[in-house]
Design a protein around this motif. Structure first.
Motif, PDB file in Angstrom:
ATOM      1  N   LEU A 316       0.834  -1.199   0.000  1.00 53.15           N
ATOM      2  CA  LEU A 316       0.000   0.000   0.000  1.00 53.15           C
ATOM      3  C   LEU A 316       0.874   1.257   0.000  1.00 53.15           C
ATOM      4  CD1 LEU A 316      -3.016   0.761   0.076  1.00 53.15           C
ATOM      5  CD2 LEU A 316      -2.802   0.993   2.554  1.00 53.15           C
ATOM      6  N   LEU A 320       0.870   4.049  -2.817  1.00 58.04           N
ATOM      7  CA  LEU A 320       0.547   5.421  -2.412  1.00 58.04           C
ATOM      8  C   LEU A 320       1.625   6.390  -2.897  1.00 58.04           C
ATOM      9  CD1 LEU A 320      -1.280   7.350  -0.887  1.00 58.04           C
ATOM     10  CD2 LEU A 320      -0.055   6.761   1.218  1.00 58.04           C
ATOM     11  N   ARG A 352      -9.358  11.798  -0.860  1.00 55.03           N
ATOM     12  CA  ARG A 352      -9.736  10.449  -1.281  1.00 55.03           C
ATOM     13  C   ARG A 352      -8.661   9.943  -2.244  1.00 55.03           C
ATOM     14  NH1 ARG A 352     -12.617  11.252   2.421  1.00 55.03           N
ATOM     15  NH2 ARG A 352     -14.900  11.113   2.522  1.00 55.03           N
ATOM     16  N   TRP A 353      -8.616   8.617  -2.374  1.00 53.35           N
ATOM     17  CA  TRP A 353      -7.645   7.993  -3.281  1.00 53.35           C
ATOM     18  C   TRP A 353      -8.401   7.075  -4.230  1.00 53.35           C
ATOM     19  CZ3 TRP A 353      -3.443   3.979  -1.408  1.00 53.35           C
ATOM     20  CH2 TRP A 353      -2.649   3.604  -2.507  1.00 53.35           C
ATOM     21  N   SER A 354      -8.265   7.352  -5.511  1.00 56.89           N
ATOM     22  CA  SER A 354      -8.904   6.526  -6.521  1.00 56.89           C
ATOM     23  C   SER A 354      -8.031   5.301  -6.765  1.00 56.89           C
ATOM     24  CB  SER A 354      -9.072   7.320  -7.820  1.00 56.89           C
ATOM     25  OG  SER A 354      -9.693   6.538  -8.802  1.00 56.89           O
ATOM     26  N   LEU A 355      -8.351   4.227  -6.061  1.00 61.46           N
ATOM     27  CA  LEU A 355      -7.524   3.024  -6.074  1.00 61.46           C
ATOM     28  C   LEU A 355      -8.299   1.868  -6.697  1.00 61.46           C
ATOM     29  CD1 LEU A 355      -4.953   1.510  -5.156  1.00 61.46           C
ATOM     30  CD2 LEU A 355      -6.093   1.085  -2.966  1.00 61.46           C
ATOM     31  N   ASP A 356      -7.791   1.372  -7.816  1.00 63.72           N
ATOM     32  CA  ASP A 356      -8.389   0.213  -8.495  1.00 63.72           C
ATOM     33  C   ASP A 356      -9.880   0.426  -8.779  1.00 63.72           C
ATOM     34  OD1 ASP A 356      -5.935  -1.058  -8.380  1.00 63.72           O
ATOM     35  OD2 ASP A 356      -6.399  -2.040  -6.465  1.00 63.72           O
ATOM     36  N   ARG A 358     -12.025   2.316  -7.236  1.00 63.41           N
ATOM     37  CA  ARG A 358     -12.887   2.691  -6.111  1.00 63.41           C
ATOM     38  C   ARG A 358     -12.216   3.810  -5.336  1.00 63.41           C
ATOM     39  NH1 ARG A 358     -11.359   0.877  -1.016  1.00 63.41           N
ATOM     40  NH2 ARG A 358      -9.519  -0.483  -0.996  1.00 63.41           N
ATOM     41  N   CYS A 360     -10.823   5.178  -2.120  1.00 57.38           N
ATOM     42  CA  CYS A 360     -10.260   4.634  -0.888  1.00 57.38           C
ATOM     43  C   CYS A 360     -10.388   5.675   0.219  1.00 57.38           C
ATOM     44  CB  CYS A 360      -8.798   4.267  -1.128  1.00 57.38           C
ATOM     45  SG  CYS A 360      -8.015   3.409   0.234  1.00 57.38           S
ATOM     46  N   SER A 361     -10.925   5.272   1.368  1.00 59.94           N
ATOM     47  CA  SER A 361     -11.120   6.180   2.497  1.00 59.94           C
ATOM     48  C   SER A 361      -9.787   6.552   3.130  1.00 59.94           C
ATOM     49  CB  SER A 361     -12.010   5.504   3.548  1.00 59.94           C
ATOM     50  OG  SER A 361     -11.943   6.196   4.779  1.00 59.94           O
ATOM     51  N   GLU A 364      -7.937   4.196   5.486  1.00 58.05           N
ATOM     52  CA  GLU A 364      -7.149   3.086   4.959  1.00 58.05           C
ATOM     53  C   GLU A 364      -5.702   3.469   4.685  1.00 58.05           C
ATOM     54  OE1 GLU A 364      -9.009   0.538   1.916  1.00 58.05           O
ATOM     55  OE2 GLU A 364     -10.786   1.807   2.119  1.00 58.05           O
ATOM     56  N   PHE A 365      -5.496   4.700   4.176  1.00 57.24           N
ATOM     57  CA  PHE A 365      -4.136   5.018   3.720  1.00 57.24           C
ATOM     58  C   PHE A 365      -3.431   6.117   4.511  1.00 57.24           C
ATOM     59  CE2 PHE A 365      -6.943   7.707   1.147  1.00 57.24           C
ATOM     60  CZ  PHE A 365      -6.304   8.944   1.188  1.00 57.24           C
TER      61      PHE A 365
END
Length: 570
Positions: A316, A320, A352-356, A358, A360-361, A364-365
């Motif tokens: 991750l 990131l 927010r993180w546009s991961l795969d 979706r 991502c909150s 999480e990161f």
């Protein structure tokens, strides 16, 4: 001079005595006819010189030399070997076995014997200096100069030997890694001299918890390590870890100051958690990391699940880091409303993180970003984006809206944070009072100088300081008094689930009355229902935000809902 003669030939012994006394009449001489007699004499008295015959019955002189060399020898006696043989190889064998000189019996006379003894004593003295020099170098190479413990090199070599030896025996072996909590703060706040004293005191306390036969080392900085050999089960290691935690949590008095420091401990078991030294260290380090994540001042064992989670976290972090360069991070904004008329008054900036495919909150990161120091770059990007977007919406709406920006505890360690914030305000033409910097209670728990200085500098700019998640911690009330807080955001957990929950209603009323009495602004988070919004209005809570009124949304959605020009009326 005190001389021991070990020779099975009585005539040769008499000749040696007369020769010695001819040179020094005060010479004291002890005789032995066998190796065993010689060893017995040697163990009972101290001799300056030993004259040792090579050829004797049962055991020869070289065997006696080897026994003296391998045993607890008194390193104060020079040895001259003698033999009827004049073979050069025999002389070399005697010297290699530990004698300082060799003398054929045919050459023994007063001057020759005197010279041989002087040479032997001189060589012996030089050998002793070499031994002492070697021991000093070995001590420097294998010990930690600050604490006197073993150093990393000696610990690694010892652990390799222990792992190899355990494979030929029963039982387990434990590697315990210890890392002091908040040691950097001690160095920064009290100075490195006090930090060094603390390390010595810590080492002494931990040494007192051990039996004395463990390998105990300082690996460097505030890191220590212990090897427990041949334990029956992991509980033996846990008992040692518990003792360490108990003794380390007591305050230390250094130069009139009382210093508190605990420790985080990671434990790996051989062979359960690894067959090699490298695997043991890696897994004990992962366990140590887990102990720190759980709140410090505790210990954790390594398990395969921990390895899996660690690998996931590492992946991750890698992704990131890449996301920052690929512009995969995006900003969402949650509207904040005035509670009376429910007019839009501002926003909270949320990353927010546009991961795969979706979103991502942050939950999480952001922890990964904090642990890897990526948070500094990400945090500055958020500040730049949020203030720039606020300036755009000021122009679109003609209103003086506010923008709340979350700052983590780790970001407060950034010495250039306030200056960067100020440069963004100036560049985008945003008034400092329109920016609210949200801090969680966790960020206020550590009173490190860098954090306090940053909070003071942000306040001095004119930005408002907001205390987020109020009501979830243990010392929020004291923070209201100790820090320049202007806004209190009541955590969603304090919102009553329904109108019949009298205790929850009484609690939130009490909080509102207290904060209002301090003259601070109130924001009610988690307004999820119409009942929540009406309750906030009745209690006099100034502003509200929550899913009932508006969810966090991207810029385009925000602009379409709140800033799009009204459609013309036909």
């Amino acid at each position: 001079m005190h001389v021991l003669i070990v020779d099975d030939d009585s005539i040769d012994r008499e000749h040696l005595k007369r020769t010695l006394w001819a040179d020094d009449s005060s010479c004291r001489i002890v005789e032995a006819a066998t190796v065993d007699e010689g060893l017995n004499c040697f163990s009972q008295a101290r001799f300056d010189v030993m004259l040792l015959d090579y050829s004797m019955p049962q055991r020869d002189g070289i065997e006696m030399l080897m026994e003296l060399r391998n045993g607890k020898r008194d390193h104060s006696t020079a040895i001259v070997m003698m033999s009827v043989s004049e073979e050069e190889q025999l002389a070399l064998d005697c010297l290699r076995a530990g004698a300082q000189d060799f003398l054929p019996k045919s050459e023994i006379n007063a001057p020759r014997l005197h010279r041989a003894i002087l040479q032997a004593q001189t060589r012996f003295a030089l050998e002793q200096e070499l031994v002492k020099s070697y021991q000093r170098v070995k001590q420097l190479a294998e010990s930690d100069s600050l604490t006197g413990l073993a150093n990393r090199y000696l610990f690694d070599e010892s652990l390799k030997f222990a792992v190899t030896g355990r494979k030929r025996s029963i039982g387990k072996l434990a590697l315990i890694l210890i890392d002091l909590d908040h040691f950097k703060y001690v160095n920064d706040h009290h100075g490195h001299a006090v930090g060094d004293q603390l390390l010595r005191k810590v080492a002494n306390r931990m040494r007192g918890c051990l039996r004395g036969n463990e390998m105990f080392a300082r690996l460097g900085g505030d890191e220590f390590a212990i090897t427990l050999g041949y334990i029956d089960n992991p509980q033996d290691a846990s008992r040692v870890a518990q003792r360490l935690l108990r003794v380390l949590e007591k305050p230390y008095e250094i130069d009139g100051a009382f210093i508190n420091t605990g420790a985080s401990i990671g434990i790996a078991i051989h062979p359960d958690n690894g067959d090699t030294v490298e695997e043991l260290f890696k897994h004990a380090d992962i366990a140590l990391y887990r102990a720190k994540r759980h709140g410090r001042n505790q210990f954790c064992f390594f398990h395969q699940e921990m390895q899996t989670q660690f690998s996931r976290r590492y992946q991750l972090e890698v992704r990131l880091r890449e996301a920052m360069h690929r512009n995969e991070l995006v900003m969402h904004y949650q509207p904040v409303f005035e509670s009376g008329q429910r007019d839009l008054v501002g926003f909270e900036a949320l990353i927010r993180w546009s991961l795969d495919g979706r979103l991502c909150s942050p939950a999480e990161f952001i922890p990964v970003a904090e642990e890897s120091a990526l948070i500094h770059g990400i945090g500055r990007w958020v500040i730049e984006q949020a203030i720039g977007q606020l300036a755009i919406w000021h122009r679109s709406s003609g209103k003086a809206l506010s923008m709340a920006i979350n700052i983590s505890a780790v970001q407060l360690n950034d010495p250039g944070l306030a200056a960067f914030l100020n440069s963004c305000l100036i560049f985008h033409g945003v008034a400092p009072a329109q920016v609210e910097i949200e801090l969680t209670e966790t960020a206020l728990l550590d009173d490190a100088e860098e954090k306090l200085a940053n909070i003071a500098a942000i306040h001095a700019l004119g930005c408002l300081i907001a205390l987020d998640d109020f009501g979830t911690g243990f010392s929020s009330i004291s923070h209201l008094r100790s820090f320049p807080i202007s806004i209190v955001k009541i955590d969603r957990s304090l919102m009553p689930p329904n109108e019949d929950d009298s205790r929850a209603l009484a609690l939130i009323r009490g909080v509102v009355l207290m904060v209002d009495a301090l003259g601070l602004q109130l924001v009610g988070e988690g307004a999820e229902t119409e009942a929540h919004t009406q309750l906030c209005q009745r209690l006099g809570i100034h502003r509200i935000q929550g899913y009932y009124l508006a969810r966090p949304a991207a810029c385009d959605d925000i602009e379409q809902r709140f800033f799009a020009p009204a459609a013309p009326v036909n």
